[in-house]
Design a protein around this motif. Structure first.
Motif, PDB file in Angstrom:
ATOM      1  N   ALA A  17       0.808  -1.220   0.000  1.00 54.82           N
ATOM      2  CA  ALA A  17       0.000   0.000   0.000  1.00 54.82           C
ATOM      3  C   ALA A  17       0.840   1.268   0.000  1.00 54.82           C
ATOM      4  O   ALA A  17       0.430   2.282  -0.574  1.00 54.82           O
ATOM      5  CB  ALA A  17      -0.932   0.011   1.218  1.00 54.82           C
ATOM      6  N   ARG A  18       2.025   1.242   0.616  1.00 55.26           N
ATOM      7  CA  ARG A  18       2.847   2.446   0.749  1.00 55.26           C
ATOM      8  C   ARG A  18       4.324   2.108   0.599  1.00 55.26           C
ATOM      9  O   ARG A  18       4.746   0.989   0.864  1.00 55.26           O
ATOM     10  CB  ARG A  18       2.617   3.120   2.110  1.00 55.26           C
ATOM     11  CG  ARG A  18       1.206   3.641   2.292  1.00 55.26           C
ATOM     12  CD  ARG A  18       1.030   4.346   3.621  1.00 55.26           C
ATOM     13  NE  ARG A  18      -0.325   4.881   3.743  1.00 55.26           N
ATOM     14  CZ  ARG A  18      -0.691   6.065   3.270  1.00 55.26           C
ATOM     15  NH1 ARG A  18       0.199   6.822   2.653  1.00 55.26           N
ATOM     16  NH2 ARG A  18      -1.941   6.488   3.396  1.00 55.26           N
ATOM     17  N   CYS A  19       5.076   3.095   0.187  1.00 55.80           N
ATOM     18  CA  CYS A  19       6.517   2.918   0.030  1.00 55.80           C
ATOM     19  C   CYS A  19       7.164   2.731   1.404  1.00 55.80           C
ATOM     20  O   CYS A  19       6.911   3.512   2.331  1.00 55.80           O
ATOM     21  CB  CYS A  19       7.113   4.123  -0.679  1.00 55.80           C
ATOM     22  SG  CYS A  19       8.917   4.086  -0.789  1.00 55.80           S
ATOM     23  N   ALA A  20       8.008   1.731   1.527  1.00 57.77           N
ATOM     24  CA  ALA A  20       8.688   1.462   2.789  1.00 57.77           C
ATOM     25  C   ALA A  20       9.688   2.562   3.142  1.00 57.77           C
ATOM     26  O   ALA A  20      10.041   2.744   4.312  1.00 57.77           O
ATOM     27  CB  ALA A  20       9.413   0.125   2.710  1.00 57.77           C
ATOM     28  N   VAL A  21      10.146   3.333   2.144  1.00 53.11           N
ATOM     29  CA  VAL A  21      11.147   4.372   2.379  1.00 53.11           C
ATOM     30  C   VAL A  21      10.503   5.723   2.654  1.00 53.11           C
ATOM     31  O   VAL A  21      10.847   6.403   3.627  1.00 53.11           O
ATOM     32  CB  VAL A  21      12.100   4.477   1.163  1.00 53.11           C
ATOM     33  CG1 VAL A  21      13.136   5.581   1.392  1.00 53.11           C
ATOM     34  CG2 VAL A  21      12.789   3.144   0.906  1.00 53.11           C
ATOM     35  N   THR A  22       9.545   6.110   1.800  1.00 55.26           N
ATOM     36  CA  THR A  22       8.966   7.449   1.907  1.00 55.26           C
ATOM     37  C   THR A  22       7.608   7.487   2.595  1.00 55.26           C
ATOM     38  O   THR A  22       7.157   8.552   3.020  1.00 55.26           O
ATOM     39  CB  THR A  22       8.802   8.061   0.505  1.00 55.26           C
ATOM     40  OG1 THR A  22       7.810   7.304  -0.225  1.00 55.26           O
ATOM     41  CG2 THR A  22      10.120   8.024  -0.266  1.00 55.26           C
TER      42      THR A  22
END
Length: 247
Positions: free
Chosen positions: A149-154
């Motif tokens: 669902a979401r970027c692990a970095v940003t």
């Protein structure tokens, strides 16, 4: 002991001269086996086919016994599925995955997903992507869910393009750039949801590669198991069907 339930047949094997052992993914009792006496009769065989939706009454003297099924047909899908190779390999793949679950352990979400998928498994344009999504759901049910669902970095949900093989978390295109050779490709039909464009052959190949990687690492190899052969055939069929549609 007695209960009633509904489910989708995922397996049938002979038992003795006239009986069969029926394997059903039920709504409230999970993947459950039971003996059907006379299951090889001309009357029963059309009913006891993988993909068919059935209502069941299960009886046994003790809960741990195999028990016996009384079966009634709710919806016949087998004839339609048998006519489509993609459906046969898709159903075989799904059945093999469901057998990784403990018997009699309820998974109502997977039961519902299977019920919906059976309606579309004979559609070459839809079936492969549905199986990939089912594999994502299976990983989650087995405790190895992917975070797409979401970027692990940003932390952003935008422009997701890769997945970390270590964490199973999505990575955006920009954040992935320095590490692309070490990451798995995330196809758009998994990151954009049900409304995404029809997946290309490359998208489907990436989807199967993604789920296959985590299934092997966390589920199959620790149990000493190989991928079901039906899955390899499904991947081949998906590639051929997608290429033919683009020609």
């Amino acid at each position: 002991m007695e209960w009633s339930d509904e489910g989708t047949i995922i397996g049938v094997r002979r038992h003795g001269e006239s009986a069969v052992i029926l394997e059903v993914m039920t709504r409230d009792h999970g993947r459950h086996l039971g003996l059907v006496r006379g299951g090889r009769s001309a009357k029963q065989q059309p009913v006891l086919q993988p993909g068919n939706a059935v209502s069941l009454v299960w009886r046994a003297r003790l809960d741990e016994h195999l028990g016996e099924y009384k079966v009634e047909l709710l919806a016949s899908h087998a004839a339609r599925l048998i006519a489509a190779p993609v459906a046969l390999y898709g159903l075989g793949t799904i059945g093999a995955l469901l057998r990784l679950l403990p018997e009699r352990d309820p998974h109502p979400g997977l039961h519902e997903a299977l019920s919906v998928m059976v309606a579309h498994l004979d559609e070459p344009a839809l079936a492969p992507a549905l199986v990939v999504r089912f594999e994502v759901a299976m990983l989650a049910e087995l405790g190895f869910g992917l975070d797409l669902a979401r970027c692990a970095v940003t932390g952003s949900p935008d422009d997701l393009s890769h997945v970390s093989p270590k964490s199973g978390k999505a990575v955006s295109r920009k954040a992935a750039e320095p590490y692309r050779d070490r990451l798995l490709t995330l196809p758009p039909f998994l990151s954009e949801g049900q409304g995404a464009r029809a997946p290309s052959p490359a998208d489907l190949a990436a989807g199967f590669a993604l789920t296959g990687f985590f299934l092997r690492r966390y589920v199959l190899e620790p149990r000493g198991l190989a991928e079901p052969p039906e899955r390899a055939r499904l991947v081949e069929l998906a590639a051929r069907a997608s290429l033919a549609s683009e020609a």
